[in-house]
Design a protein around this motif. Structure first.
Motif, PDB file in Angstrom:
ATOM      1  N   MET A 149     -57.522 -50.790 -76.143  1.00 30.38           N
ATOM      2  CA  MET A 149     -57.592 -52.041 -75.382  1.00 30.38           C
ATOM      3  C   MET A 149     -57.295 -51.840 -73.901  1.00 30.38           C
ATOM      4  O   MET A 149     -57.771 -52.605 -73.061  1.00 30.38           O
ATOM      5  CB  MET A 149     -56.649 -53.084 -75.986  1.00 30.38           C
ATOM      6  CG  MET A 149     -57.204 -53.755 -77.231  1.00 30.38           C
ATOM      7  SD  MET A 149     -56.346 -55.294 -77.674  1.00 30.38           S
ATOM      8  CE  MET A 149     -54.731 -54.677 -78.115  1.00 30.38           C
ATOM      9  N   GLN A 150     -56.521 -50.791 -73.563  1.00 29.84           N
ATOM     10  CA  GLN A 150     -56.216 -50.532 -72.156  1.00 29.84           C
ATOM     11  C   GLN A 150     -57.442 -50.094 -71.361  1.00 29.84           C
ATOM     12  O   GLN A 150     -57.433 -50.112 -70.124  1.00 29.84           O
ATOM     13  CB  GLN A 150     -55.130 -49.459 -72.043  1.00 29.84           C
ATOM     14  CG  GLN A 150     -55.575 -48.102 -72.559  1.00 29.84           C
ATOM     15  CD  GLN A 150     -54.519 -47.025 -72.387  1.00 29.84           C
ATOM     16  OE1 GLN A 150     -53.795 -47.009 -71.402  1.00 29.84           O
ATOM     17  NE2 GLN A 150     -54.436 -46.132 -73.353  1.00 29.84           N
ATOM     18  N   ILE A 151     -58.528 -49.720 -72.048  1.00 30.54           N
ATOM     19  CA  ILE A 151     -59.750 -49.305 -71.356  1.00 30.54           C
ATOM     20  C   ILE A 151     -60.306 -50.457 -70.527  1.00 30.54           C
ATOM     21  O   ILE A 151     -60.985 -50.250 -69.515  1.00 30.54           O
ATOM     22  CB  ILE A 151     -60.792 -48.791 -72.372  1.00 30.54           C
ATOM     23  CG1 ILE A 151     -60.279 -47.515 -73.036  1.00 30.54           C
ATOM     24  CG2 ILE A 151     -62.142 -48.517 -71.709  1.00 30.54           C
ATOM     25  CD1 ILE A 151     -61.131 -47.008 -74.187  1.00 30.54           C
ATOM     26  N   GLY A 152     -59.990 -51.690 -70.911  1.00 27.97           N
ATOM     27  CA  GLY A 152     -60.398 -52.848 -70.117  1.00 27.97           C
ATOM     28  C   GLY A 152     -59.871 -52.792 -68.694  1.00 27.97           C
ATOM     29  O   GLY A 152     -60.482 -53.370 -67.780  1.00 27.97           O
ATOM     30  N   ASN A 153     -58.762 -52.087 -68.468  1.00 31.32           N
ATOM     31  CA  ASN A 153     -58.206 -51.949 -67.121  1.00 31.32           C
ATOM     32  C   ASN A 153     -59.147 -51.214 -66.173  1.00 31.32           C
ATOM     33  O   ASN A 153     -59.062 -51.375 -64.956  1.00 31.32           O
ATOM     34  CB  ASN A 153     -56.869 -51.200 -67.172  1.00 31.32           C
ATOM     35  CG  ASN A 153     -55.800 -51.977 -67.909  1.00 31.32           C
ATOM     36  OD1 ASN A 153     -55.979 -53.148 -68.224  1.00 31.32           O
ATOM     37  ND2 ASN A 153     -54.682 -51.335 -68.195  1.00 31.32           N
ATOM     38  N   LEU A 154     -60.038 -50.389 -66.731  1.00 27.13           N
ATOM     39  CA  LEU A 154     -60.971 -49.615 -65.903  1.00 27.13           C
ATOM     40  C   LEU A 154     -62.079 -50.489 -65.324  1.00 27.13           C
ATOM     41  O   LEU A 154     -62.752 -50.083 -64.378  1.00 27.13           O
ATOM     42  CB  LEU A 154     -61.589 -48.477 -66.728  1.00 27.13           C
ATOM     43  CG  LEU A 154     -60.623 -47.424 -67.295  1.00 27.13           C
ATOM     44  CD1 LEU A 154     -61.374 -46.474 -68.207  1.00 27.13           C
ATOM     45  CD2 LEU A 154     -59.942 -46.658 -66.176  1.00 27.13           C
ATOM     46  N   PHE A 155     -62.279 -51.667 -65.906  1.00 29.39           N
ATOM     47  CA  PHE A 155     -63.368 -52.550 -65.485  1.00 29.39           C
ATOM     48  C   PHE A 155     -62.765 -53.897 -65.116  1.00 29.39           C
ATOM     49  O   PHE A 155     -62.738 -54.834 -65.923  1.00 29.39           O
ATOM     50  CB  PHE A 155     -64.398 -52.694 -66.608  1.00 29.39           C
ATOM     51  CG  PHE A 155     -64.957 -51.383 -67.084  1.00 29.39           C
ATOM     52  CD1 PHE A 155     -66.102 -50.849 -66.513  1.00 29.39           C
ATOM     53  CD2 PHE A 155     -64.312 -50.662 -68.088  1.00 29.39           C
ATOM     54  CE1 PHE A 155     -66.616 -49.631 -66.949  1.00 29.39           C
ATOM     55  CE2 PHE A 155     -64.826 -49.444 -68.527  1.00 29.39           C
ATOM     56  CZ  PHE A 155     -65.975 -48.934 -67.946  1.00 29.39           C
ATOM     57  N   ASP A 156     -62.291 -53.996 -63.893  1.00 25.51           N
ATOM     58  CA  ASP A 156     -61.482 -55.122 -63.442  1.00 25.51           C
ATOM     59  C   ASP A 156     -62.132 -56.477 -63.715  1.00 25.51           C
ATOM     60  O   ASP A 156     -61.521 -57.366 -64.320  1.00 25.51           O
ATOM     61  CB  ASP A 156     -61.205 -54.961 -61.944  1.00 25.51           C
ATOM     62  CG  ASP A 156     -60.247 -56.012 -61.420  1.00 25.51           C
ATOM     63  OD1 ASP A 156     -59.483 -56.543 -62.244  1.00 25.51           O
ATOM     64  OD2 ASP A 156     -60.273 -56.302 -60.221  1.00 25.51           O
ATOM     65  N   THR A 157     -63.378 -56.661 -63.302  1.00 24.06           N
ATOM     66  CA  THR A 157     -64.028 -57.973 -63.415  1.00 24.06           C
ATOM     67  C   THR A 157     -64.394 -58.333 -64.854  1.00 24.06           C
ATOM     68  O   THR A 157     -64.663 -59.494 -65.149  1.00 24.06           O
ATOM     69  CB  THR A 157     -65.300 -58.013 -62.559  1.00 24.06           C
ATOM     70  OG1 THR A 157     -66.179 -56.950 -62.950  1.00 24.06           O
ATOM     71  CG2 THR A 157     -64.953 -57.849 -61.078  1.00 24.06           C
ATOM     72  N   ARG A 158     -64.421 -57.345 -65.740  1.00 22.77           N
ATOM     73  CA  ARG A 158     -64.803 -57.593 -67.141  1.00 22.77           C
ATOM     74  C   ARG A 158     -63.663 -57.248 -68.094  1.00 22.77           C
ATOM     75  O   ARG A 158     -63.884 -57.010 -69.271  1.00 22.77           O
ATOM     76  CB  ARG A 158     -66.047 -56.786 -67.505  1.00 22.77           C
ATOM     77  CG  ARG A 158     -67.263 -57.091 -66.647  1.00 22.77           C
ATOM     78  CD  ARG A 158     -68.453 -56.247 -67.065  1.00 22.77           C
ATOM     79  NE  ARG A 158     -69.616 -56.498 -66.220  1.00 22.77           N
ATOM     80  CZ  ARG A 158     -69.863 -55.875 -65.082  1.00 22.77           C
ATOM     81  NH1 ARG A 158     -69.009 -54.957 -64.631  1.00 22.77           N
ATOM     82  NH2 ARG A 158     -70.934 -56.152 -64.367  1.00 22.77           N
ATOM     83  N   PRO A 218     -53.285 -47.485 -65.606  1.00 26.97           N
ATOM     84  CA  PRO A 218     -52.612 -48.528 -64.817  1.00 26.97           C
ATOM     85  C   PRO A 218     -53.547 -49.686 -64.494  1.00 26.97           C
ATOM     86  O   PRO A 218     -54.766 -49.550 -64.568  1.00 26.97           O
ATOM     87  CB  PRO A 218     -52.197 -47.783 -63.537  1.00 26.97           C
ATOM     88  CG  PRO A 218     -53.211 -46.694 -63.409  1.00 26.97           C
ATOM     89  CD  PRO A 218     -53.562 -46.283 -64.808  1.00 26.97           C
ATOM     90  N   TYR A 219     -52.946 -50.816 -64.159  1.00 25.34           N
ATOM     91  CA  TYR A 219     -53.740 -51.969 -63.721  1.00 25.34           C
ATOM     92  C   TYR A 219     -53.046 -52.614 -62.536  1.00 25.34           C
ATOM     93  O   TYR A 219     -51.874 -52.952 -62.614  1.00 25.34           O
ATOM     94  CB  TYR A 219     -53.899 -52.993 -64.841  1.00 25.34           C
ATOM     95  CG  TYR A 219     -54.765 -54.166 -64.441  1.00 25.34           C
ATOM     96  CD1 TYR A 219     -56.150 -54.042 -64.433  1.00 25.34           C
ATOM     97  CD2 TYR A 219     -54.189 -55.379 -64.048  1.00 25.34           C
ATOM     98  CE1 TYR A 219     -56.943 -55.110 -64.048  1.00 25.34           C
ATOM     99  CE2 TYR A 219     -54.984 -56.440 -63.662  1.00 25.34           C
ATOM    100  CZ  TYR A 219     -56.357 -56.305 -63.668  1.00 25.34           C
ATOM    101  OH  TYR A 219     -57.153 -57.359 -63.280  1.00 25.34           O
ATOM    102  N   PRO A 220     -53.735 -52.766 -61.409  1.00 22.73           N
ATOM    103  CA  PRO A 220     -55.124 -52.346 -61.159  1.00 22.73           C
ATOM    104  C   PRO A 220     -55.249 -50.833 -61.030  1.00 22.73           C
ATOM    105  O   PRO A 220     -54.282 -50.155 -60.705  1.00 22.73           O
ATOM    106  CB  PRO A 220     -55.450 -53.050 -59.842  1.00 22.73           C
ATOM    107  CG  PRO A 220     -54.125 -53.204 -59.162  1.00 22.73           C
ATOM    108  CD  PRO A 220     -53.125 -53.453 -60.250  1.00 22.73           C
ATOM    109  N   VAL A 221     -56.457 -50.330 -61.282  1.00 25.30           N
ATOM    110  CA  VAL A 221     -56.702 -48.891 -61.259  1.00 25.30           C
ATOM    111  C   VAL A 221     -56.817 -48.411 -59.818  1.00 25.30           C
ATOM    112  O   VAL A 221     -57.580 -48.981 -59.037  1.00 25.30           O
ATOM    113  CB  VAL A 221     -57.996 -48.553 -62.041  1.00 25.30           C
ATOM    114  CG1 VAL A 221     -58.302 -47.064 -61.943  1.00 25.30           C
ATOM    115  CG2 VAL A 221     -57.842 -48.960 -63.496  1.00 25.30           C
TER     116      VAL A 221
END
Length: 502
Positions: A149-158, A218-221
């Motif tokens: 689920m952390q992979i979502g951090n790689l795509f900020d707008t999505r 991390p978020y934001p990346v």
């Protein structure tokens, strides 16, 4: 130099997309396969697991076989596995936060491999191996979901969309047991299928080394953030240092506040909410009830689907197989239904906020419709499941997969909206663990239906009435939003009065 930087950015984007695609495949093919229990149970019955519990009885129609004790044991296997799937979310969350992605995924691989090997070794004489086997597979699968689920951090707008898609893929992975059932009917043994699943853990290991971070994303990346083993030189960005600095800034949290929403969008107040005050808030308590009653309804339905279909189909194995396949195929649609809820909750982002309205209040207001629709879906699903009409079960399957995909996506989304971000992991793990305790009631429910002659009608009615409690949660959120609106309007009127006086 400029050319090297461009090539580096391109390689990074390719790596991000590859991580996203392989993570989706991992969740879709492995993470939540235990929820395809109805398909696997069909195979296990054919292999005579717990077959010694069937007894011959004589009634007015003659001698027949009574396998209700066998069904009861199968129900207990699923009860334990589904309980482990949810209850371990809390300790797994702490393990993940403390030791990072690589250690968590290695633990997941060990658990998943152990579970699939135990399934491969199980036989009619070793039916008790089903208990640890399904529990290990469930525990390992939820760890795969958690780290992905952390992979979502790689795509900020999505980000939110990707997280909901991963949860949908987790639900849809139950179709794997249908594939095992179809292969079994084509002559492929149960042992061969699970040995193949066990060998696929090599894929998980490769992803862990090359396509996942050692600690966390991390978020934001940061710009040009890299992770995993690579031939190219990695960016010097220190994830562990970033995490440590962030934790130090959050260590200041400790003062109590009765209402988490009072701190919305306020940098001065954002560190005032303690974990205790969040757990004792009405938002958390009603959200726990909302999740628990609907989850119990789903688990009871999945755990008793096979005996229910046998009863409605007059023990016709062909008809039971047909409906079991239909149920498994509808589960595959979970990955398609999951993003709808995210889009529904984000609909306010397409229009400007009202004067004085915070982003958190707008998010909370948007969640009301999502919470209400999820509750309504569960009520319709429960009503259809309670009516003992076989063709109607096709509609039941549709409501079930739609409601399940809304339920878990909405659960994570609401916690992220209503409570501080630094408590998300703990609150998410806590609500899943507490709801797992409630899900244990599915076994007494099955035992009660057995006492009533194997007819779950009255138990279904009780569970349908219980689902009405879920409607209290959106009502409570609505009343809170209305209160916030009144407060905002009063402040604006006072401000306007003071302005007119001067």
């Amino acid at each position: 130099m400029w050319m090297q930087k461009m090539l580096g950015c391109k390689e990074t984007r390719v790596r991000y997309k590859l991580t996203l695609a392989t993570g989706l495949l991992e969740c879709l093919c492995f993470a939540g396969i235990v929820f395809g229990w109805a398909s696997l149970m069909f195979v296990l019955k054919s292999e005579c697991y717990f077959g010694e519990l069937c007894v011959n009885v004589t009634d007015a129609s003659g001698e027949k076989s009574d396998c209700s004790p066998q069904d009861e044991n199968f129900s207990l296997v699923f009860t334990v596995a589904s309980f482990m799937n949810n209850f371990l979310t809390l300790p797994n969350g702490f393990f993940y936060d403390h030791f990072g992605t690589m250690a968590t995924r290695l633990l997941a691989i060990i658990l998943y491999t152990t579970g699939t090997l135990l399934m491969a070794l199980s036989t009619e004489a070793l039916s008790l191996l089903l208990f640890p086997a399904l529990s290990f597979i469930a525990a390992g699968g939820v760890l795969f979901l958690m780290t992905n689920m952390q992979i979502g951090n790689l795509f900020d707008t999505r980000r939110s969309t990707i997280i909901t898609i991963y949860n949908g893929a987790f639900d849809s992975s139950s179709v794997i047991f249908l594939i095992i059932k179809v292969l079994y009917e084509r002559g492929v043994s149960l042992r061969s299928s699970f040995l193949f699943l066990s060998s696929c853990n090599v894929i998980h290991l490769v992803r862990t080394i090359f396509l996942m971070p050692k600690s966390h994303i991390p978020y934001p990346v940061p710009e040009n953030y890299t992770y995993g083993m690579s031939c190219a030189k990695s960016d010097s960005y220190n994830v562990e240092k970033y995490e440590a600095e962030r934790e130090q800034s959050l260590d200041k949290v400790g003062r109590e506040d009765d209402d988490p929403l009072e701190t919305a969008d306020s940098p001065d107040n954002s560190e005032k909410v303690s974990l205790k005050s969040c757990c004792l808030s009405w938002f958390f308590l009603w959200h726990l009830v909302w999740l628990s009653v609907m989850q119990l309804r789903h688990y009871f339905f999945i755990g008793t689907l096979n005996p229910m279909l046998n009863r409605l189909a007059d023990q016709d194995p062909v008809t039971v197989s047909q409906y079991t396949n239909a149920f498994a195929f509808t589960q595959l649609c979970g990955v398609l239904c999951a993003p709808w809820n995210g889009l529904l909750m984000d609909r306010h982002r397409r229009r400007p906020l009202a004067p004085g309205m915070s982003e958190q209040e707008a998010d909370l207001r948007s969640s009301i419709l999502s919470l209400l629709l999820t509750s309504l879906q569960c009520l319709l699903f429960s009503i259809c499941a309670s009516i003992p009409l076989l063709p109607l079960q096709y509609l039941t399957f549709i409501f079930q997969v739609l409601n399940r995909s809304f339920l878990y996506g909405g659960n994570a989304a609401f916690i992220s909206i209503a409570f501080p971000a630094y408590h998300f992991g703990k609150l998410y793990g806590l609500v899943m663990s507490l709801s797992a305790m409630v899900s244990l009631l599915q076994y007494p429910c099955f035992a009660l239906s057995t006492v009533l002659g194997g007819d779950p009608f009255y138990v279904n009615i009780i569970l349908t009435v219980l689902t009405l409690l879920a409607f209290v949660h959106p009502l409570n959120v609505f009343l809170r939003c209305r209160e916030l609106t009144k407060q905002r309007e009063n402040l604006q009127s006072v401000s306007e009065t003071e302005t007119s006086m001067f």
